[in-house]
Design a protein around this motif. Structure first.
Motif, PDB file in Angstrom:
ATOM      1  N   TRP A   1     -30.857  17.139  16.994  1.00  0.00           N
ATOM      2  CA  TRP A   1     -30.963  18.353  16.181  1.00  0.00           C
ATOM      3  C   TRP A   1     -32.395  18.499  15.690  1.00  0.00           C
ATOM      4  CZ3 TRP A   1     -26.768  21.260  13.545  1.00  0.00           C
ATOM      5  CH2 TRP A   1     -25.537  21.075  14.182  1.00  0.00           C
ATOM      6  N   SER A   2     -32.793  19.734  15.427  1.00  0.00           N
ATOM      7  CA  SER A   2     -34.114  19.987  14.854  1.00  0.00           C
ATOM      8  C   SER A   2     -33.979  20.969  13.695  1.00  0.00           C
ATOM      9  CB  SER A   2     -35.075  20.536  15.913  1.00  0.00           C
ATOM     10  OG  SER A   2     -34.582  21.745  16.450  1.00  0.00           O
ATOM     11  N   TRP A   3     -34.993  21.023  12.879  1.00  0.00           N
ATOM     12  CA  TRP A   3     -35.002  21.925  11.738  1.00  0.00           C
ATOM     13  C   TRP A   3     -34.954  23.377  12.214  1.00  0.00           C
ATOM     14  CZ3 TRP A   3     -35.216  20.485   6.560  1.00  0.00           C
ATOM     15  CH2 TRP A   3     -35.391  19.126   6.309  1.00  0.00           C
ATOM     16  N   PRO A   4     -34.194  24.233  11.524  1.00  0.00           N
ATOM     17  CA  PRO A   4     -34.132  25.638  11.928  1.00  0.00           C
ATOM     18  C   PRO A   4     -35.346  26.458  11.486  1.00  0.00           C
ATOM     19  CG  PRO A   4     -32.693  25.239  10.061  1.00  0.00           C
ATOM     20  CD  PRO A   4     -33.250  23.910  10.474  1.00  0.00           C
ATOM     21  N   ILE A   5     -36.178  25.890  10.644  1.00  0.00           N
ATOM     22  CA  ILE A   5     -37.369  26.548  10.109  1.00  0.00           C
ATOM     23  C   ILE A   5     -38.583  25.691  10.460  1.00  0.00           C
ATOM     24  CG2 ILE A   5     -38.525  27.200   7.934  1.00  0.00           C
ATOM     25  CD1 ILE A   5     -36.224  29.019   8.539  1.00  0.00           C
ATOM     26  N   ALA A   6     -39.695  26.335  10.773  1.00  0.00           N
ATOM     27  CA  ALA A   6     -40.935  25.601  11.081  1.00  0.00           C
ATOM     28  C   ALA A   6     -41.434  24.854   9.845  1.00  0.00           C
ATOM     29  CB  ALA A   6     -41.997  26.580  11.578  1.00  0.00           C
ATOM     30  N   PRO A   7     -42.205  23.776  10.045  1.00  0.00           N
ATOM     31  CA  PRO A   7     -42.754  23.026   8.909  1.00  0.00           C
ATOM     32  C   PRO A   7     -43.641  23.896   8.033  1.00  0.00           C
ATOM     33  CG  PRO A   7     -43.105  21.857  10.985  1.00  0.00           C
ATOM     34  CD  PRO A   7     -42.586  23.216  11.330  1.00  0.00           C
ATOM     35  N   PRO A   8     -43.831  23.521   6.796  1.00  0.00           N
ATOM     36  CA  PRO A   8     -43.316  22.317   6.136  1.00  0.00           C
ATOM     37  C   PRO A   8     -41.838  22.472   5.810  1.00  0.00           C
ATOM     38  CG  PRO A   8     -44.510  23.641   4.542  1.00  0.00           C
ATOM     39  CD  PRO A   8     -44.650  24.340   5.872  1.00  0.00           C
ATOM     40  N   HIS A   9     -41.123  21.349   5.813  1.00  0.00           N
ATOM     41  CA  HIS A   9     -39.686  21.348   5.525  1.00  0.00           C
ATOM     42  C   HIS A   9     -39.465  20.915   4.079  1.00  0.00           C
ATOM     43  CE1 HIS A   9     -39.639  20.538  10.017  1.00  0.00           C
ATOM     44  NE2 HIS A   9     -39.331  21.798   9.838  1.00  0.00           N
ATOM     45  N   VAL A  10     -39.381  21.904   3.210  1.00  0.00           N
ATOM     46  CA  VAL A  10     -39.174  21.632   1.787  1.00  0.00           C
ATOM     47  C   VAL A  10     -37.717  21.950   1.457  1.00  0.00           C
ATOM     48  CG1 VAL A  10     -39.858  22.239  -0.558  1.00  0.00           C
ATOM     49  CG2 VAL A  10     -41.569  22.197   1.274  1.00  0.00           C
ATOM     50  N   VAL A  11     -36.963  20.918   1.102  1.00  0.00           N
ATOM     51  CA  VAL A  11     -35.570  21.110   0.708  1.00  0.00           C
ATOM     52  C   VAL A  11     -35.565  21.465  -0.776  1.00  0.00           C
ATOM     53  CG1 VAL A  11     -33.312  20.006   0.442  1.00  0.00           C
ATOM     54  CG2 VAL A  11     -34.697  19.555   2.476  1.00  0.00           C
ATOM     55  N   THR A  12     -35.152  22.693  -1.068  1.00  0.00           N
ATOM     56  CA  THR A  12     -35.158  23.155  -2.458  1.00  0.00           C
ATOM     57  C   THR A  12     -33.862  22.819  -3.178  1.00  0.00           C
ATOM     58  OG1 THR A  12     -34.385  25.356  -1.822  1.00  0.00           O
ATOM     59  CG2 THR A  12     -36.781  25.021  -1.957  1.00  0.00           C
ATOM     60  N   GLU A  13     -32.796  22.604  -2.429  1.00  0.00           N
ATOM     61  CA  GLU A  13     -31.507  22.203  -3.002  1.00  0.00           C
ATOM     62  C   GLU A  13     -30.806  21.314  -1.987  1.00  0.00           C
ATOM     63  OE1 GLU A  13     -28.881  22.034  -6.095  1.00  0.00           O
ATOM     64  OE2 GLU A  13     -30.654  23.309  -6.113  1.00  0.00           O
ATOM     65  N   PRO A  14     -30.511  20.052  -2.345  1.00  0.00           N
ATOM     66  CA  PRO A  14     -29.895  19.136  -1.381  1.00  0.00           C
ATOM     67  C   PRO A  14     -28.395  19.364  -1.229  1.00  0.00           C
ATOM     68  CG  PRO A  14     -30.161  18.030  -3.472  1.00  0.00           C
ATOM     69  CD  PRO A  14     -30.784  19.402  -3.623  1.00  0.00           C
ATOM     70  N   PHE A  15     -27.823  18.727  -0.225  1.00  0.00           N
ATOM     71  CA  PHE A  15     -26.378  18.705  -0.015  1.00  0.00           C
ATOM     72  C   PHE A  15     -25.740  17.919  -1.158  1.00  0.00           C
ATOM     73  CE2 PHE A  15     -22.594  16.558   1.638  1.00  0.00           C
ATOM     74  CZ  PHE A  15     -21.906  17.599   2.243  1.00  0.00           C
ATOM     75  N   VAL A  16     -24.681  18.472  -1.729  1.00  0.00           N
ATOM     76  CA  VAL A  16     -23.929  17.781  -2.774  1.00  0.00           C
ATOM     77  C   VAL A  16     -22.454  17.865  -2.392  1.00  0.00           C
ATOM     78  CG1 VAL A  16     -23.301  17.687  -5.212  1.00  0.00           C
ATOM     79  CG2 VAL A  16     -25.624  18.355  -4.559  1.00  0.00           C
ATOM     80  N   ALA A  17     -21.898  16.741  -1.979  1.00  0.00           N
ATOM     81  CA  ALA A  17     -20.488  16.713  -1.597  1.00  0.00           C
ATOM     82  C   ALA A  17     -19.624  16.897  -2.836  1.00  0.00           C
ATOM     83  CB  ALA A  17     -20.161  15.388  -0.919  1.00  0.00           C
ATOM     84  N   PRO A  18     -18.591  17.723  -2.748  1.00  0.00           N
ATOM     85  CA  PRO A  18     -17.700  17.898  -3.887  1.00  0.00           C
ATOM     86  C   PRO A  18     -16.811  16.668  -4.058  1.00  0.00           C
ATOM     87  CG  PRO A  18     -16.897  19.151  -2.021  1.00  0.00           C
ATOM     88  CD  PRO A  18     -18.219  18.568  -1.613  1.00  0.00           C
ATOM     89  N   PRO A  19     -16.273  16.453  -5.266  1.00  0.00           N
ATOM     90  CA  PRO A  19     -15.403  15.290  -5.475  1.00  0.00           C
ATOM     91  C   PRO A  19     -14.081  15.396  -4.719  1.00  0.00           C
ATOM     92  CG  PRO A  19     -15.518  16.630  -7.469  1.00  0.00           C
ATOM     93  CD  PRO A  19     -16.518  17.190  -6.497  1.00  0.00           C
ATOM     94  N   ASP A  20     -13.659  16.617  -4.391  1.00  0.00           N
ATOM     95  CA  ASP A  20     -12.481  16.820  -3.557  1.00  0.00           C
ATOM     96  C   ASP A  20     -12.713  18.096  -2.747  1.00  0.00           C
ATOM     97  OD1 ASP A  20     -11.159  19.201  -4.933  1.00  0.00           O
ATOM     98  OD2 ASP A  20     -11.188  17.765  -6.589  1.00  0.00           O
ATOM     99  N   PRO A  21     -11.888  18.349  -1.729  1.00  0.00           N
ATOM    100  CA  PRO A  21     -12.166  19.476  -0.826  1.00  0.00           C
ATOM    101  C   PRO A  21     -12.196  20.859  -1.485  1.00  0.00           C
ATOM    102  CG  PRO A  21     -10.513  18.012   0.122  1.00  0.00           C
ATOM    103  CD  PRO A  21     -10.748  17.553  -1.274  1.00  0.00           C
TER     104      PRO A  21
END
Length: 172
Positions: free
Chosen positions: A29-49
């Motif tokens: 897989w590759s980034w869908p956006i050209a660099p720089p790759h700045v993640v402004t909000e990370p993945f946060v898994a919920p405590p339940d579905p």
């Protein structure tokens, strides 16, 4: 004691099964956006579905910036949902990615290769004017896209302290 042993075993299995490349080979897989790759909000898994969480990563982007397919697959949706344009791709490895707000250049049913242009950053959703939201599902469950991009640092397992109980819907 049994809960502690079971939870440690489960956590160990999850870490061992995570896709980590030690060969130095590029991830599929590759980034869908050209660099720089700045993640402004990370993945946060919920405590339940069904709980709140952030089921993807937000990547800094500019209005009109080109967006590319993160991996090879077939476009299953390219259009607007509620207030945001988005593109959805079913990938050859079984994952399904969605990226928004993206004004798609691709038609439903089109085959795309990794890195192929699929559209441009648009306006709408919670990423209005500054980012794109990149989500990935496997068997209907959201997963951290950073795992597929080879950007997750190695996990460090810490022992549970006395009186601490493991949390998470997968452990119940």
């Amino acid at each position: 004691m049994m809960t502690s042993i079971a939870s440690r075993f489960l956590i160990s299995c999850l870490v061992l099964l995570a896709p980590v490349s030690t060969s130095g080979a590029a991830p599929a897989w590759s980034w869908p956006i050209a660099p720089p790759h700045v993640v402004t909000e990370p993945f946060v898994a919920p405590p339940d579905p069904y709980s709140a969480g952030h089921r993807g990563v937000d990547i800094a982007a500019s209005l009109g910036q080109p967006v590319a397919a993160a991996a090879a697959g077939v476009v299953t949706f390219s259009g607007t949902v509620v207030d945001r344009p988005l593109v959805v791709i079913r990938h050859d490895d079984g994952h399904v990615s969605s990226i928004e707000p993206v004004v798609g250049w691709v038609d439903v049913g089109s085959r795309v290769t990794r890195g192929a242009p699929i559209g441009t950053v648009g306006v709408g959703g919670h990423c209005a004017g500054g980012c794109v939201h990149f989500g990935v599902r496997l068997d209907g469950v959201y997963v951290n896209p950073m795992l597929l991009l080879g950007e997750v640092p190695p996990a460090v397992l810490l022992p549970l302290t006395a009186g601490t109980q493991a949390r998470g819907w997968a452990l119940r």
